[in-house]
Motif scaffolding. Structure first.
Motif, mmCIF file in Angstrom:
data_model
loop_
_atom_site.group_PDB
_atom_site.id
_atom_site.type_symbol
_atom_site.label_atom_id
_atom_site.label_comp_id
_atom_site.label_asym_id
_atom_site.label_seq_id
_atom_site.Cartn_x
_atom_site.Cartn_y
_atom_site.Cartn_z
ATOM 1 N N ASP A 243 10.426 10.885 -2.613
ATOM 2 C CA ASP A 243 9.020 10.508 -2.597
ATOM 3 C C ASP A 243 8.096 11.699 -2.363
ATOM 4 O O ASP A 243 6.955 11.519 -1.906
ATOM 5 N N ASN B 247 8.773 4.464 -10.249
ATOM 6 C CA ASN B 247 7.375 4.841 -10.117
ATOM 7 C C ASN B 247 7.132 6.189 -10.781
ATOM 8 O O ASN B 247 8.083 6.884 -11.158
ATOM 9 N N TYR C 266 -2.468 4.714 -6.942
ATOM 10 C CA TYR C 266 -2.897 5.145 -5.618
ATOM 11 C C TYR C 266 -3.221 6.629 -5.714
ATOM 12 O O TYR C 266 -2.592 7.364 -6.484
ATOM 13 N N GLN D 23 0.837 -1.197 0.000
ATOM 14 C CA GLN D 23 0.000 0.000 0.000
ATOM 15 C C GLN D 23 0.871 1.246 0.000
ATOM 16 O O GLN D 23 1.960 1.265 0.560
ATOM 17 N N VAL D 24 0.361 2.280 -0.633
ATOM 18 C CA VAL D 24 1.038 3.572 -0.673
ATOM 19 C C VAL D 24 0.056 4.617 -0.177
ATOM 20 O O VAL D 24 -1.109 4.639 -0.575
ATOM 21 N N SER E 93 4.241 7.602 1.095
ATOM 22 C CA SER E 93 4.848 6.735 2.097
ATOM 23 C C SER E 93 4.271 5.342 1.934
ATOM 24 O O SER E 93 3.231 5.143 1.312
ATOM 25 N N GLY E 94 4.967 4.384 2.522
ATOM 26 C CA GLY E 94 4.503 3.009 2.424
ATOM 27 C C GLY E 94 5.411 2.192 1.531
ATOM 28 O O GLY E 94 6.622 2.374 1.526
ATOM 29 N N LYS E 95 4.822 1.311 0.742
ATOM 30 C CA LYS E 95 5.589 0.414 -0.119
ATOM 31 C C LYS E 95 5.922 1.135 -1.423
ATOM 32 O O LYS E 95 5.153 1.094 -2.377
ATOM 33 N N ILE E 96 7.086 1.775 -1.424
ATOM 34 C CA ILE E 96 7.508 2.575 -2.565
ATOM 35 C C ILE E 96 8.409 1.741 -3.467
ATOM 36 O O ILE E 96 9.492 1.339 -3.063
ATOM 37 N N PHE E 97 7.978 1.513 -4.690
ATOM 38 C CA PHE E 97 8.790 0.773 -5.631
ATOM 39 C C PHE E 97 9.884 1.670 -6.188
ATOM 40 O O PHE E 97 9.713 2.884 -6.277
#
Length: 113
Positions: free
Chosen positions: A74, A32, A102, A1-2, A25-29
């Motif tokens: 980010d 992107n 997202y 999740q982002v 924030s969160g699962k940042i690839f």
């Protein structure tokens, strides 16, 4: 999740500059794309600008030359110049990676003439 959190909305005079920001924030690839859409009252949501991690930028024709999108890791920024009332709307930050989108909750920008 982002998770995406936008800031910077408000009332702006036509012709004045303004800036929006959005923090992911969160699962940042690693690779992107982040950017902005906007939705004016009574209209559909429309693309505004985007920037990828390889620094590729894209702009809608309606904002090209007036808006500048940048990012620092980010966080994505939308610098808006020569604003006019047609730029009024809710600005939504988006994050795209691996074909997943997202969205932030949106921040309202009102441009008064």
């Amino acid at each position: 999740q982002v998770q995406l959190v936008e800031s910077g909305g408000g009332l702006v005079q036509a012709g004045d500059p303004h800036r929006l920001s959005c923090t992911a924030s969160g699962k940042i690839f690693v690779f992107n794309t982040m950017g902005w859409y906007r939705q004016a009252p009574g209209n559909q949501r429309e693309f505004v600008a985007s920037v990828s991690t390889d620094s590729t930028t894209k702009y809608a024709d309606s904002v090209a030359g007036r808006f500048i999108i940048t990012r620092a890791n980010d966080v994505v920024y939308l610098g808006m110049n020569t604003l006019n009332p047609e730029d009024t709307g809710v600005y939504y930050c988006f994050f795209n990676a691996q074909d997943q989108n997202y969205w932030g909750k949106g921040t309202l920008v009102t441009v008064s003439s």
